[in-house]
Design a protein around this motif. Structure first.
Motif, PDB file in Angstrom:
ATOM      1  N   LEU A 249      62.861  -3.161 -13.911  1.00  0.00           N
ATOM      2  CA  LEU A 249      61.488  -3.618 -14.120  1.00  0.00           C
ATOM      3  C   LEU A 249      60.499  -2.473 -13.940  1.00  0.00           C
ATOM      4  N   SER A 250      60.749  -1.621 -12.941  1.00  0.00           N
ATOM      5  CA  SER A 250      59.841  -0.483 -12.738  1.00  0.00           C
ATOM      6  C   SER A 250      59.873   0.450 -13.949  1.00  0.00           C
ATOM      7  N   ARG A 251      61.020   0.612 -14.547  1.00  0.00           N
ATOM      8  CA  ARG A 251      61.141   1.504 -15.704  1.00  0.00           C
ATOM      9  C   ARG A 251      60.477   0.907 -16.948  1.00  0.00           C
ATOM     10  N   LEU A 252      60.501  -0.425 -17.036  1.00  0.00           N
ATOM     11  CA  LEU A 252      59.845  -1.072 -18.176  1.00  0.00           C
ATOM     12  C   LEU A 252      58.343  -0.809 -18.181  1.00  0.00           C
ATOM     13  N   GLU A 253      57.761  -0.608 -16.998  1.00  0.00           N
ATOM     14  CA  GLU A 253      56.329  -0.335 -16.904  1.00  0.00           C
ATOM     15  C   GLU A 253      55.972   1.039 -17.464  1.00  0.00           C
ATOM     16  N   ARG A 254      56.983   1.882 -17.699  1.00  0.00           N
ATOM     17  CA  ARG A 254      56.751   3.229 -18.231  1.00  0.00           C
ATOM     18  C   ARG A 254      57.400   3.440 -19.605  1.00  0.00           C
ATOM     19  N   THR A 255      58.075   2.416 -20.126  1.00  0.00           N
ATOM     20  CA  THR A 255      58.787   2.569 -21.388  1.00  0.00           C
ATOM     21  C   THR A 255      57.897   2.187 -22.564  1.00  0.00           C
ATOM     22  N   PRO A 256      57.587   3.142 -23.437  1.00  0.00           N
ATOM     23  CA  PRO A 256      56.732   2.840 -24.604  1.00  0.00           C
ATOM     24  C   PRO A 256      57.359   1.767 -25.496  1.00  0.00           C
ATOM     25  N   TYR A 257      56.495   0.946 -26.061  1.00  0.00           N
ATOM     26  CA  TYR A 257      56.940  -0.139 -26.947  1.00  0.00           C
ATOM     27  C   TYR A 257      56.222   0.011 -28.283  1.00  0.00           C
ATOM     28  N   ARG A 258      56.961  -0.205 -29.362  1.00  0.00           N
ATOM     29  CA  ARG A 258      56.363  -0.111 -30.683  1.00  0.00           C
ATOM     30  C   ARG A 258      56.721  -1.340 -31.507  1.00  0.00           C
ATOM     31  N   ASP A 259      55.770  -1.816 -32.289  1.00  0.00           N
ATOM     32  CA  ASP A 259      56.037  -2.840 -33.293  1.00  0.00           C
ATOM     33  C   ASP A 259      55.142  -2.544 -34.501  1.00  0.00           C
ATOM     34  N   THR A 260      55.115  -3.436 -35.439  1.00  0.00           N
ATOM     35  CA  THR A 260      54.313  -3.184 -36.647  1.00  0.00           C
ATOM     36  C   THR A 260      52.936  -3.826 -36.589  1.00  0.00           C
ATOM     37  N   LYS A 261      52.601  -4.419 -35.422  1.00  0.00           N
ATOM     38  CA  LYS A 261      51.318  -5.120 -35.305  1.00  0.00           C
ATOM     39  C   LYS A 261      50.409  -4.434 -34.288  1.00  0.00           C
ATOM     40  N   GLN A 262      50.361  -4.967 -33.058  1.00  0.00           N
ATOM     41  CA  GLN A 262      49.398  -4.446 -32.086  1.00  0.00           C
ATOM     42  C   GLN A 262      49.843  -3.142 -31.434  1.00  0.00           C
ATOM     43  N   CYS A 263      51.112  -2.793 -31.556  1.00  0.00           N
ATOM     44  CA  CYS A 263      51.613  -1.605 -30.876  1.00  0.00           C
ATOM     45  C   CYS A 263      52.189  -0.589 -31.855  1.00  0.00           C
ATOM     46  N   ALA A 264      51.409  -0.211 -32.820  1.00  0.00           N
ATOM     47  CA  ALA A 264      51.813   0.816 -33.769  1.00  0.00           C
ATOM     48  C   ALA A 264      51.765   2.181 -33.085  1.00  0.00           C
ATOM     49  N   ALA A 265      52.056   3.219 -33.834  1.00  0.00           N
ATOM     50  CA  ALA A 265      52.201   4.553 -33.252  1.00  0.00           C
ATOM     51  C   ALA A 265      50.970   5.021 -32.486  1.00  0.00           C
ATOM     52  N   GLU A 266      49.789   4.629 -32.938  1.00  0.00           N
ATOM     53  CA  GLU A 266      48.569   5.109 -32.285  1.00  0.00           C
ATOM     54  C   GLU A 266      48.228   4.359 -30.996  1.00  0.00           C
ATOM     55  N   ALA A 267      48.901   3.248 -30.760  1.00  0.00           N
ATOM     56  CA  ALA A 267      48.624   2.450 -29.558  1.00  0.00           C
ATOM     57  C   ALA A 267      49.599   2.805 -28.445  1.00  0.00           C
ATOM     58  N   LYS A 268      49.097   2.875 -27.206  1.00  0.00           N
ATOM     59  CA  LYS A 268      49.950   3.143 -26.054  1.00  0.00           C
ATOM     60  C   LYS A 268      50.358   1.819 -25.419  1.00  0.00           C
ATOM     61  N   CYS A 269      51.511   1.323 -25.844  1.00  0.00           N
ATOM     62  CA  CYS A 269      52.003   0.042 -25.355  1.00  0.00           C
ATOM     63  C   CYS A 269      53.287   0.245 -24.549  1.00  0.00           C
ATOM     64  N   PHE A 270      53.566  -0.729 -23.672  1.00  0.00           N
ATOM     65  CA  PHE A 270      54.734  -0.633 -22.809  1.00  0.00           C
ATOM     66  C   PHE A 270      55.455  -1.976 -22.759  1.00  0.00           C
ATOM     67  N   TYR A 271      56.759  -1.925 -22.417  1.00  0.00           N
ATOM     68  CA  TYR A 271      57.568  -3.140 -22.365  1.00  0.00           C
ATOM     69  C   TYR A 271      57.067  -4.099 -21.278  1.00  0.00           C
ATOM     70  N   ALA A 272      56.619  -3.567 -20.172  1.00  0.00           N
ATOM     71  CA  ALA A 272      56.069  -4.400 -19.093  1.00  0.00           C
ATOM     72  C   ALA A 272      54.693  -3.872 -18.726  1.00  0.00           C
ATOM     73  N   ARG A 273      53.765  -4.781 -18.501  1.00  0.00           N
ATOM     74  CA  ARG A 273      52.393  -4.406 -18.153  1.00  0.00           C
ATOM     75  C   ARG A 273      51.999  -5.090 -16.856  1.00  0.00           C
ATOM     76  N   PRO A 274      51.715  -4.331 -15.776  1.00  0.00           N
ATOM     77  CA  PRO A 274      51.278  -4.960 -14.543  1.00  0.00           C
ATOM     78  C   PRO A 274      50.178  -5.984 -14.815  1.00  0.00           C
ATOM     79  N   ALA A 275      50.375  -7.176 -14.278  1.00  0.00           N
ATOM     80  CA  ALA A 275      49.439  -8.280 -14.512  1.00  0.00           C
ATOM     81  C   ALA A 275      48.510  -8.428 -13.313  1.00  0.00           C
ATOM     82  N   LEU A 276      47.306  -7.886 -13.450  1.00  0.00           N
ATOM     83  CA  LEU A 276      46.313  -7.997 -12.383  1.00  0.00           C
ATOM     84  C   LEU A 276      45.755  -9.414 -12.362  1.00  0.00           C
ATOM     85  N   PHE A 277      45.562  -9.957 -11.168  1.00  0.00           N
ATOM     86  CA  PHE A 277      45.027 -11.306 -11.071  1.00  0.00           C
ATOM     87  C   PHE A 277      44.096 -11.447  -9.871  1.00  0.00           C
TER      88      PHE A 277
END
Length: 290
Positions: free
Chosen positions: A241-269
């Motif tokens: 899980l800790s590694r997922l927070e640093r692993t880049p994620y890509r798709d063809t929609k919101q996380c294309a090459a120009e977007a910095k997306c990750f498999y896991a995103r800390p959920a602040l509440f």
């Protein structure tokens, strides 16, 4: 059926270990800072791979699937729907977010309000107010703010019951180091008012300290960076899980090459909890201070 039962039993053990690890995570994580800062938090790694990206997409997917299965089992067993929603958000790939989700609902607020740790924190504030009456001039009938007495900020509450929403979702105090190198600390704050009432009862003066309009605000996050990885089976799960927070994620929609997306995103509440009023007899303390 036997295989399913064995799998459920194994997952139950892993889930239990995961949550024990999560509880110790907050106790042994990076020191809490007074306010959010743009500089990265330093914390000791327990594994060279901790909070580092997976090199293979298949490994990241396996870690995400395992995390979802273990967490889903636990929240189902102990009926923690609001916590499950946050973990769902945590394991939904996308860009880092600094937005806090407002968590509420009658049952959730009751769990935070009635937790032994919350009650102990309120008792501590009331006890401090009582002791301050001996040195702080307090006019009967006048309403004061807890902040005027230097109380209620950065209250060190750590919820330990992992079978409840407070324990599973918030736990202890630490913070999160986001993938954009921002450190966001956890925080618990209690605000409210207090006043002193003096009257004659059975021919004798009586003083009562009334603490009211109390509100607990909890700011925390679902995260595993920084954190204690635990041991045994939990180590693989929490490390993943800790590694997922640093692993880049890509798709063809919101996380294309120009977007910095990750498999896991800390959920602040954030949780805002109305607390019960408290009244205590302070006759001896008040009159001895005069």
């Amino acid at each position: 059926m036997k295989n399913n039962r064995r799998l459920q039993g194994a997952l139950s053990l892993i889930a239990a270990s995961l949550l024990v690890g999560a509880a110790s995570t907050t106790a042994n994580a990076a020191p809490v800072r007074a306010a959010a800062t743009d500089s990265a938090a330093s914390f000791p790694k327990q594994d060279p791979a901790q909070c580092t990206a997976f090199a293979k997409k298949a490994d990241a997917k396996n870690a995400a699937d395992t995390g979802k299965e273990v967490i889903g089992l636990w929240t189902s067993i102990f009926d923690l729907p609001e916590a499950q929603k946050l973990y769902d958000a945590y394991l939904t790939p996308g860009p880092v977010t600094h937005t806090r989700t407002e968590v509420g609902g009658k049952n959730v607020l009751a769990e935070f309000r009635n937790a032994d740790e919350t009650k102990k924190a309120v008792s501590g504030i009331v006890g401090s107010l009582k002791s301050k009456l001996a040195t702080r001039f307090t006019v009967p009938g006048v309403e004061y703010d807890l902040g005027q007495a230097g109380l209620g900020a950065d209250v060190p509450i750590a919820w330990s019951d992992l079978e409840t929403t407070p324990g599973f979702m918030a736990g202890g105090l630490s913070g999160v180091e986001l993938a954009d190198q921002t450190f966001v600390p956890d925080n618990r704050e209690i605000t409210g008012k207090y006043s002193l009432a003096v009257k004659i009862s059975n021919g004798k003066p009586k003083a009562t300290l009334n603490v009211h309009r109390l509100t607990l605000t909890v700011r925390d996050s679902i995260d595993f960076c920084p954190g204690n990885l635990g041991s045994g089976l939990i180590r693989d799960v929490s490390l993943g899980l800790s590694r997922l927070e640093r692993t880049p994620y890509r798709d063809t929609k919101q996380c294309a090459a120009e977007a910095k997306c990750f498999y896991a995103r800390p959920a602040l509440f954030e949780v805002t909890v109305p607390l019960n009023d408290v009244s205590v007899d302070v006759t001896d303390t008040f009159f001895h201070s005069l």
